[in-house]
Design an enzyme around this catalytic site. Sequence first.
Site, mmCIF file in Angstrom:
data_model
loop_
_atom_site.group_PDB
_atom_site.id
_atom_site.type_symbol
_atom_site.label_atom_id
_atom_site.label_comp_id
_atom_site.label_asym_id
_atom_site.label_seq_id
_atom_site.Cartn_x
_atom_site.Cartn_y
_atom_site.Cartn_z
ATOM 1 N N HIS A 104 -6.577 -6.777 -0.590
ATOM 2 C CA HIS A 104 -6.559 -5.326 -0.423
ATOM 3 C C HIS A 104 -5.421 -4.983 -2.545
ATOM 4 C CE1 HIS A 104 -7.227 -6.683 3.659
ATOM 5 N NE2 HIS A 104 -8.345 -5.397 3.103
ATOM 6 N N ASP A 127 -2.842 -10.206 -2.597
ATOM 7 C CA ASP A 127 -3.421 -10.174 -1.145
ATOM 8 C C ASP A 127 -4.835 -9.463 -1.725
ATOM 9 O OD1 ASP A 127 -2.348 -8.711 1.466
ATOM 10 O OD2 ASP A 127 -3.859 -7.754 1.181
ATOM 11 N N ASP A 169 -4.255 -13.420 2.953
ATOM 12 C CA ASP A 169 -6.365 -12.042 3.792
ATOM 13 C C ASP A 169 -7.413 -12.422 2.817
ATOM 14 O OD1 ASP A 169 -4.564 -10.198 2.056
ATOM 15 O OD2 ASP A 169 -4.870 -8.414 3.327
ATOM 16 N N HIS A 223 0.613 -1.474 -0.024
ATOM 17 C CA HIS A 223 -0.003 0.104 -0.278
ATOM 18 C C HIS A 223 0.804 1.267 -0.161
ATOM 19 C CE1 HIS A 223 -3.487 -2.293 0.387
ATOM 20 N NE2 HIS A 223 -3.880 -2.670 1.656
#
Length: 307
Positions: free
Chosen positions: A165, A163, A244, A126
Site C-alpha cells: 500500500h 509495503d 503484504d 498511512h
Amino acid sequence: MTAYYTHPTFLAHEMGPGHPECPQRLAAIHDHLTRKGLMALLDVCEPAEAPDAAILRAHSVEHLDRLVAASPTDRPYHGLDPDTTMNHHTLRASYLAAGAVVEAVDTVLTERQRNAFCAVRPPGHHAERSAPMGFCFFNNIAIAAHHALAEYGLKRILIVDFDVHHGNGTEEIFADDDRVLMVSTFEHALYPFSGDIPLGTNMVNVPLAAYSDGQAMQRAVTDHWLPAIERFRPELVLISAGFDAHREDELSHLMWSDLDYAWISQQLVQVAAQHCNGRIVSSLEGGYAIQALARSVGHHVDALLGG
C-alpha cells in the site's frame, strides 16, 4: 550486530476480533526468528515511549490531542475510521512504536549498532500529519526521519517503502522536503488509492500492476530507485518494511515470494554500505499472511545481520 526493538505492549494493542493487523503477527515473527537461530544474534531492546516533542515534529498538536482524547477508558474499542480502532493499550503502544524508531536512530547514528529492525505495532506509514488512517496512528518512519534531521543535523535521508500500500502519510509529511528522498513501490489502484502522481519532486513512486511478480519489483528498484539513490547519496536509510505484497497475502494482488524480500533487503544493505556506513533503521508496516510475514521478515533481518 543488529538492534531489535520490540515491547510486550505491542501485543496488547488490538483493533477487534478478526482484524488482520493482529498481535499474532509479532508472535509469529518472534517464533520464526527464534527457530532460525536469528534471535540469538540480535541485540534485543525494549524502547521507552517517544516524547511528545519527537512526535510533534511529524504531527500536528491537534492530531496528538485527538488521539489522547479518543483513547477508550470506559469501553473496549473506539473506532477512528472503518479500519482503524483503538483499545485501552493502543495509545501507549503507539508512543512505544514511535519511541522504538527514535531509539533505533540514536543507536545507529551513535554507532552502537550498525543497523536496527523495529518489530512494532501499530504500523505508521498511512498516518498523515493531522489524521490517523489505515491501521496507523503515529507515522513512525516520519518521526524517525525528523528526529535524525533535528538531533543529528543530517542533510540527506533516504526513506524506502516497499509495503503493498502506498505510504501516503509519509509522502504527505515530506513532499518537496529536499532533505528527504522517498522511493516506493506499491500496487496500483489499491488502498489508499494514491501515489500514482507524486506530491513532490523528492518522491520516486513506482506503482505496480495487480498480479505483478518480483521481477517487476526488481526492475522498479534497478531502473528507478537505484539511479535516484546514487544521485542523492543518503546519510541514513529508513525503511517502511511492509511484507503484504507476498503472493500468500489476501489483502493485495501482488505476487512476491519470500526470496523477493531477501533480494530487496540485500539491495538496501548494499546501498547503505556504499553511502552511509551501513546505517539502516527498518520498521515493520504491513503483512497479514502470518507465516509468509514471519518468513519474509526472517530474510529481511538476516540481510541486516549480514550488513
